[in-house]
Design a protein around this motif. Structure first.
Motif, short mmCIF file in Angstrom:
data_model
loop_
_atom_site.label_atom_id
_atom_site.label_comp_id
_atom_site.label_asym_id
_atom_site.label_seq_id
_atom_site.Cartn_x
_atom_site.Cartn_y
_atom_site.Cartn_z
N VAL A 80 0.82 -1.21 0.00
CA VAL A 80 0.00 0.00 0.00
C VAL A 80 0.86 1.27 0.00
O VAL A 80 0.49 2.29 -0.59
CB VAL A 80 -0.96 0.00 1.21
N LYS A 81 2.04 1.22 0.63
CA LYS A 81 2.87 2.42 0.76
C LYS A 81 3.33 2.94 -0.59
O LYS A 81 3.59 4.14 -0.74
CB LYS A 81 4.08 2.11 1.64
N ILE A 82 3.47 2.05 -1.56
CA ILE A 82 4.00 2.46 -2.86
C ILE A 82 3.05 3.42 -3.57
O ILE A 82 3.46 4.18 -4.46
CB ILE A 82 4.29 1.22 -3.73
N PHE A 83 1.76 3.42 -3.16
CA PHE A 83 0.78 4.30 -3.81
C PHE A 83 0.92 5.75 -3.37
O PHE A 83 0.30 6.63 -3.95
CB PHE A 83 -0.64 3.80 -3.53
N ASP A 84 1.72 6.01 -2.32
CA ASP A 84 1.91 7.38 -1.84
C ASP A 84 3.05 8.10 -2.55
O ASP A 84 3.32 9.26 -2.24
CB ASP A 84 2.19 7.36 -0.33
N ARG A 85 3.70 7.45 -3.48
CA ARG A 85 4.83 8.09 -4.17
C ARG A 85 4.34 9.23 -5.06
O ARG A 85 3.34 9.11 -5.76
CB ARG A 85 5.57 7.07 -5.04
N GLN A 86 5.09 10.33 -5.03
CA GLN A 86 4.75 11.46 -5.88
C GLN A 86 5.01 11.12 -7.35
O GLN A 86 6.00 10.45 -7.68
CB GLN A 86 5.59 12.69 -5.50
N VAL A 87 4.14 11.58 -8.22
CA VAL A 87 4.27 11.39 -9.66
C VAL A 87 4.08 12.74 -10.34
O VAL A 87 3.09 13.42 -10.09
CB VAL A 87 3.24 10.37 -10.20
N VAL A 88 5.03 13.10 -11.17
CA VAL A 88 4.91 14.31 -12.00
C VAL A 88 4.73 13.84 -13.44
O VAL A 88 5.60 13.17 -14.00
CB VAL A 88 6.15 15.21 -11.89
N LYS A 89 3.58 14.17 -14.03
CA LYS A 89 3.30 13.81 -15.42
C LYS A 89 3.26 15.09 -16.24
O LYS A 89 2.37 15.92 -16.07
CB LYS A 89 1.97 13.07 -15.55
N SER A 90 4.24 15.26 -17.12
CA SER A 90 4.28 16.46 -17.95
C SER A 90 3.27 16.34 -19.09
O SER A 90 2.65 15.29 -19.30
CB SER A 90 5.68 16.67 -18.51
N GLU A 91 3.14 17.42 -19.86
CA GLU A 91 2.16 17.43 -20.95
C GLU A 91 2.57 16.53 -22.12
O GLU A 91 1.78 16.32 -23.03
CB GLU A 91 1.95 18.85 -21.46
N SER A 92 3.79 15.99 -22.10
CA SER A 92 4.24 15.11 -23.19
C SER A 92 4.37 13.65 -22.75
O SER A 92 4.83 12.81 -23.53
CB SER A 92 5.59 15.59 -23.74
N ALA A 93 3.98 13.32 -21.52
CA ALA A 93 4.21 11.99 -20.96
C ALA A 93 3.02 11.06 -21.18
O ALA A 93 1.87 11.50 -21.26
CB ALA A 93 4.52 12.08 -19.48
N THR A 94 3.32 9.77 -21.26
CA THR A 94 2.31 8.72 -21.40
C THR A 94 2.45 7.75 -20.24
O THR A 94 3.58 7.39 -19.87
CB THR A 94 2.48 7.96 -22.72
N ILE A 95 1.34 7.33 -19.67
CA ILE A 95 1.34 6.35 -18.59
C ILE A 95 0.70 5.06 -19.11
O ILE A 95 -0.35 5.09 -19.74
CB ILE A 95 0.57 6.88 -17.36
N LYS A 96 1.37 3.93 -18.83
CA LYS A 96 0.88 2.63 -19.31
C LYS A 96 0.85 1.63 -18.17
O LYS A 96 1.69 1.66 -17.26
CB LYS A 96 1.78 2.10 -20.43
N ILE A 97 -0.12 0.72 -18.25
CA ILE A 97 -0.19 -0.45 -17.37
C ILE A 97 -0.35 -1.65 -18.30
O ILE A 97 -1.46 -1.97 -18.74
CB ILE A 97 -1.35 -0.36 -16.37
#
Length: 493
Positions: free
Chosen positions: A96-113
């Protein structure tokens, strides 16, 4: 972010203010702006701040008192990075702790699962500062927003989205394991490493060269040399200067530059091995002002190492200088790990050639830098440690953001002190260069390298994954070899 002391100013003043070199304590700027929902005037607040272990960002928040519209965005108060970046975060079930990590997503970034075959494109959640949980929750909320209307129009599609949402929410609650991938061609996105400066076992960071298509998406002008064409060799220098905007060449060559010191220092370091037999000079274009300049190139052989190509450019108009070191010859079949035991002041003066594919490790500090972190450079052991210290201070948190906890500040100060002590030689320490292409080098202090017992070299077979990352698995020269072997020798009459 609201307070009674907000001073409303114009947009031009904000641009000038955030363009200045503020470190911390930057004021909060308030600008009157139009609401895109109701057309009335609202207020936008700007704050320049530093994200710990990352870089300076400009946070903007808009609020409309007429219709209640609110939104926020993160923009970068700096330049596009020389390379793209790709973060791979392995999320285990129940963590559960890993979900507290900060994420910065710029306007050119893509997130995938990959496990869900799910992708958040650059235009969605653009310029956002959140956490892993926040990214997934926001994606689920946006997908479920119009579900009631979909059930009336297309029940099958709505049912399929419901099934997907159940899987996505299961990932957001750590009920299943998955991989969270953040890929940004601009290099301005970020996932927090709570173990910094130590290595994070769950997080893998890779840097890569942008493709011509990605360059064009980011606003760079592509040219024939970027797409593998040869027309540029037929162009004259005057035609090149009119086609390229400021920064195009510099962005391509800057990340390879070894000009952390000046070109004279680099030449002196290389000339102590062997003077070049021939220095070639040819016209080129300045990477800063696009004016005509000269590039000098020569080939030299470093004993116990290999043949290298040194290129240096200087611009008389703007003073821009750039040096590059390129390996010569064929790609080595094996990687190489170089280990140096640093014991005395002579070891700090050893020459070091670090290629842009080499990683750096100092086991005594649990410090590990991935390949491409510092780029390629010609320096000394002392200079390498100094570059590491300055790079960490600039990027990874020796200058602290306002959200960094005091315990982490103390941890970074202690790590900085330990890094500085390496140069005082209070105790022996180990420097390891791990280069998958075997293009790095540490000079011996003896006439015969075999007599230097503090320096060891270890060759190893590259894995398939390493060859794939380097692009070697796709190289196929069989056609060229067959054509070369089929040529019959020419006989004179």
């Amino acid at each position: 972010m609201d307070n009674g002391n907000d001073q409303q100013i114009d947009v031009g003043s904000v641009v000038e203010a955030v363009s200045a070199d503020h470190s911390f304590g930057a004021p909060l700027y308030v600008v009157e702006s139009m609401c895109m929902r109701c057309g009335e005037n609202g207020t936008t607040r700007f704050l320049l701040t530093l994200i710990p272990h990352f870089r300076k960002v400009l946070i903007s928040a808009f609020e409309c008192p007429h219709c209640g519209e609110r939104n926020n965005e993160v923009q970068f108060a700096g330049e596009i990075q020389p390379r793209g970046c790709s973060y791979h975060l392995e999320v285990s079930a129940g963590d559960v702790k890993i979900f507290d990590r900060q994420v910065v997503k710029s306007e050119s970034a893509t997130i995938k699962i990959p496990e869900l075959d799910f992708e958040i494109p650059p235009e969605a959640q653009r310029g956002s500062l959140s956490t892993v949980e926040g990214i997934l929750s926001r994606a689920a909320d946006e997908l479920s927003a119009l579900q009631e209307e979909r059930r009336k129009v297309d029940p099958k599609t709505a049912e399929a989205i419901d099934q997907f949402l159940s899987k996505l929410r299961a990932c957001a609650k750590a009920e299943t394991s998955f991989t969270f991938i953040l890929d940004d061609p601009a290099g301005n996105s970020f996932i927090e490493n709570p173990h910094a400066p130590s290595l994070d076992p769950s997080l893998t960071i890779k840097f890569y060269e942008r493709t011509p298509g990605q360059q064009a998406t980011l606003g760079y002008l592509t040219n024939p040399s970027q797409t593998g064409q040869s027309e540029r060799s037929l162009e004259t220098p005057s035609t090149q200067t009119t086609a390229l905007p400021h920064g195009t060449i510099g962005a391509t060559a800057g990340h390879r530059a070894i000009a952390q010191s000046n070109s004279t220092d680099i030449s002196d370091n290389l000339f102590r091995y062997t003077a070049p037999e021939e220095v070639m000079t040819f016209p080129s274009t300045c990477g800063a002002c696009t004016k005509l300049c000269e590039t000098r190139m020569f080939v030299t052989k470093i004993p116990y190492f290999q043949e290298v190509i040194v290129m240096a450019s200087t611009c008389d108009d703007c003073g821009y200088r750039n040096s590059e070191l390129k390996p010569g010859g064929a790609i080595p079949e094996k990687g190489k790990k170089i280990t140096l035991s640093v014991k005395n002041i002579t070891d700090l003066s050893r020459d070091v050639i670090k290629s842009d594919t080499a990683g750096v490790k100092i086991p005594e500090l649990d410090l590990e830098l991935a390949g491409g972190t510092l780029g390629g450079m010609v320096t000394t052991v002392e200079g390498l440690v100094t570059q590491i210290r300055e790079s960490l201070a600039r990027v990874h948190g020796f200058t602290f953001g306002d959200s960094l906890e005091q315990s982490k500040i103390n941890k970074w100060k202690e790590f900085g002190a330990r890094l500085t002590k390496l140069l005082s030689l209070e105790q022996p320490w180990t420097l390891i260069l791990d280069d998958e292409l075997a293009n790095s080098f540490i000079s011996p202090v003896t006439d015969d390298i075999k007599d230097d017992h503090q320096l060891t070299f270890e060759e190893y077979e590259r894995t398939w994954e390493q060859n794939e990352e380097l692009g070697l698995n796709d190289i196929d020269t069989s056609s060229a070899d067959a054509a070369y072997e089929s040529k019959e020798p020419t006989t004179l009459p």
